[in-house]
Design an enzyme around this catalytic site. Structure first.
Site, PDB file in Angstrom:
ATOM      1  N   SER A  11      -4.993   1.705  -0.149  1.00 56.22           N
ATOM      2  CA  SER A  11      -4.209   1.211   0.973  1.00 56.22           C
ATOM      3  C   SER A  11      -3.715  -0.213   0.691  1.00 56.22           C
ATOM      4  CB  SER A  11      -5.037   1.292   2.259  1.00 56.22           C
ATOM      5  OG  SER A  11      -4.239   1.084   3.394  1.00 56.22           O
ATOM      6  N   HIS A  61      -4.718   9.543   5.068  1.00 61.31           N
ATOM      7  CA  HIS A  61      -4.936   8.237   4.448  1.00 61.31           C
ATOM      8  C   HIS A  61      -6.434   8.014   4.238  1.00 61.31           C
ATOM      9  CE1 HIS A  61      -3.281   4.378   3.304  1.00 61.31           C
ATOM     10  NE2 HIS A  61      -4.130   3.735   4.097  1.00 61.31           N
TER      11      HIS A  61
END
Length: 419
Positions: free
Chosen positions: A258, A399
């Protein structure tokens, strides 16, 4: 029934073909800046000229996006405060090191947590990466020192008390760190906590950690942003690894997920000591191509996370498709060293086709420098990794960092880092 079974095999392939053609069409509509064209308009014709062009690209990305970073501090000291040669049931040697830095009378520090596989012949290759919740969060090992830096108490990690880590924080992020698998493959794992380096909170940005050493670097439009600070700290971690006889500092991969994946890519771009880069769902400002105009954009980056990048990036709000640079320039800075971009189907902000497009766009530089670059072919089906000097995969889900991701990172690292 037979017809249905045949269609079940044909449909995914047809989808991937259409998907890949869409990716290429969108990329063609937005012609990308050419990494081989000097600012003067002259074309790169040799490897020697490429080195000059590389410096131009580094200057552009530093000035316009990531911000300037300082050199190594005048005073750096490494304090090994813990060593357990029988950690994790005897599988590893745990070493904890405080990196002390001083500059013009100001001081900052952060801890490195290191696990070295006991069964592997030393010196071993290593993977170094920043973590989100503190070193104690990547494993339940009670010997890991609790961070004293601020820790968020979120719905995902409800373990902190008044912003401080507690014993309940031990191992809460372990699912994203395949410690046993990394060690079993013969790699050391090195990690450091983002908040000990630089605050990820707007109100505290530039007022804690390593930023306090360089207040003058905030008085400019290409200021020392938080992504750059995290990348800079990874380089300070590398400074230590070069002194550790159990680690082969020539075989260190930098990893990030991320926003920390953005930092890992920039660390690899700015510090050529990193032998490989492993980026997981780094998205905008990481592996995603801005000029597609898909997913998280510059306006959101500069509004929601104004501390991440240099203030100069704000000039490009609403102009993602017109940038005079893009993220294939970052991969070009890493070239010819191996780099892997991983993504996931449901991670729309990270724009999986945009990360694929960046890998494809960087291929020419990698091939120019004598590597096999990025494999030719369409956008892959889920769980079908592409592996060259540039690697890529997309997996089902959102994610996150999954075991599938780590398996591909380790397979890729085996190809490039294991002797």
């Amino acid at each position: 029934m037979q017809l249905i079974m045949r269609f079940s095999f044909i449909a995914p392939a047809l989808f991937c073909l259409v998907f890949s053609q869409t990716v290429y069409a969108q990329q063609d509509r937005q012609a990308l800046p050419d990494p081989f064209t000097f600012n003067s308009g002259k074309k790169v014709k040799s490897v020697t000229e490429w080195e000059r062009r590389r410096k131009e690209i580094l200057e552009t990305m530093t000035r316009e996006m990531y911000g300037v970073s300082p050199e190594r501090p005048q005073n750096v000291r490494f304090e090994v405060f813990d060593e357990d040669k029988k950690a994790l049931g005897g599988k590893a040697t745990r070493r904890q090191v405080t990196v002390h830095m001083a500059e013009k009378g100001k001081q900052a520090q952060f801890d490195l947590l290191i696990y070295i596989p006991n069964q592997a012949k030393r010196p071993v290759p290593a993977v170094i990466g920043l973590n989100f919740i503190g070193n104690q969060a990547i494993h339940a090992d009670p010997g890991i020192r609790l961070t004293t830096a601020w820790v968020e108490n979120s719905g995902m990690f409800p373990c902190a008390a008044d912003g401080r880590a507690t014993d309940a924080c031990r191992g809460v992020n372990a699912s994203q760190w395949a410690v046993d698998s990394i060690l079993a493959r013969g790699y050391a794992l090195v990690t450091l906590y983002r908040e000990e380096v630089a605050s990820d909170r707007k109100a505290q940005a530039f007022h804690t950690g390593v930023h306090t050493l360089y207040p003058e670097l905030q008085q400019r439009e290409d200021n020392f942003g938080t992504i750059a600070a995290w990348a800079w700290a990874l380089s300070r971690g590398m400074d230590y690894l070069e002194t550790d006889k159990d680690i082969d500092a020539k075989r260190v991969a930098v990893f990030g997920f991320s926003r920390l994946g953005k930092a890992a890519l920039w660390a690899g771009a700015t510090d050529q000591r990193f032998a490989a880069v492993l980026s997981n769902e780094s998205g905008a400002g990481g592996g995603k191509q801005f000029r597609r105009g898909v997913g998280e954009d510059i306006n959101r980056l500069c509004t929601v996370f104004p501390h991440w990048f240099a203030r100069n990036l704000g000039k490009y709000k609403g102009k993602d498709t017109e940038l005079p640079f893009d993220q294939h320039f970052v991969l070009a800075l890493i070239a010819p060293r191996p780099v892997y971009l991983a993504t996931a189907e449901d991670d729309k902000n990270a724009d999986p086709p945009g990360e694929f497009a960046t890998a494809r766009a960087a291929d020419a530089v990698y091939r120019f420098l004598g590597t096999n670059g990025f494999p030719n072919g369409p956008f892959p089906a889920p769980n079908q990794p592409l592996t060259g000097q540039i690697g890529f995969h997309i997996r089902p889900g959102g994610h996150d960092v999954k075991m599938f991701d780590w398996i591909q990172f380790l397979n890729f690292s085996d190809l490039h880092l294991q002797k």
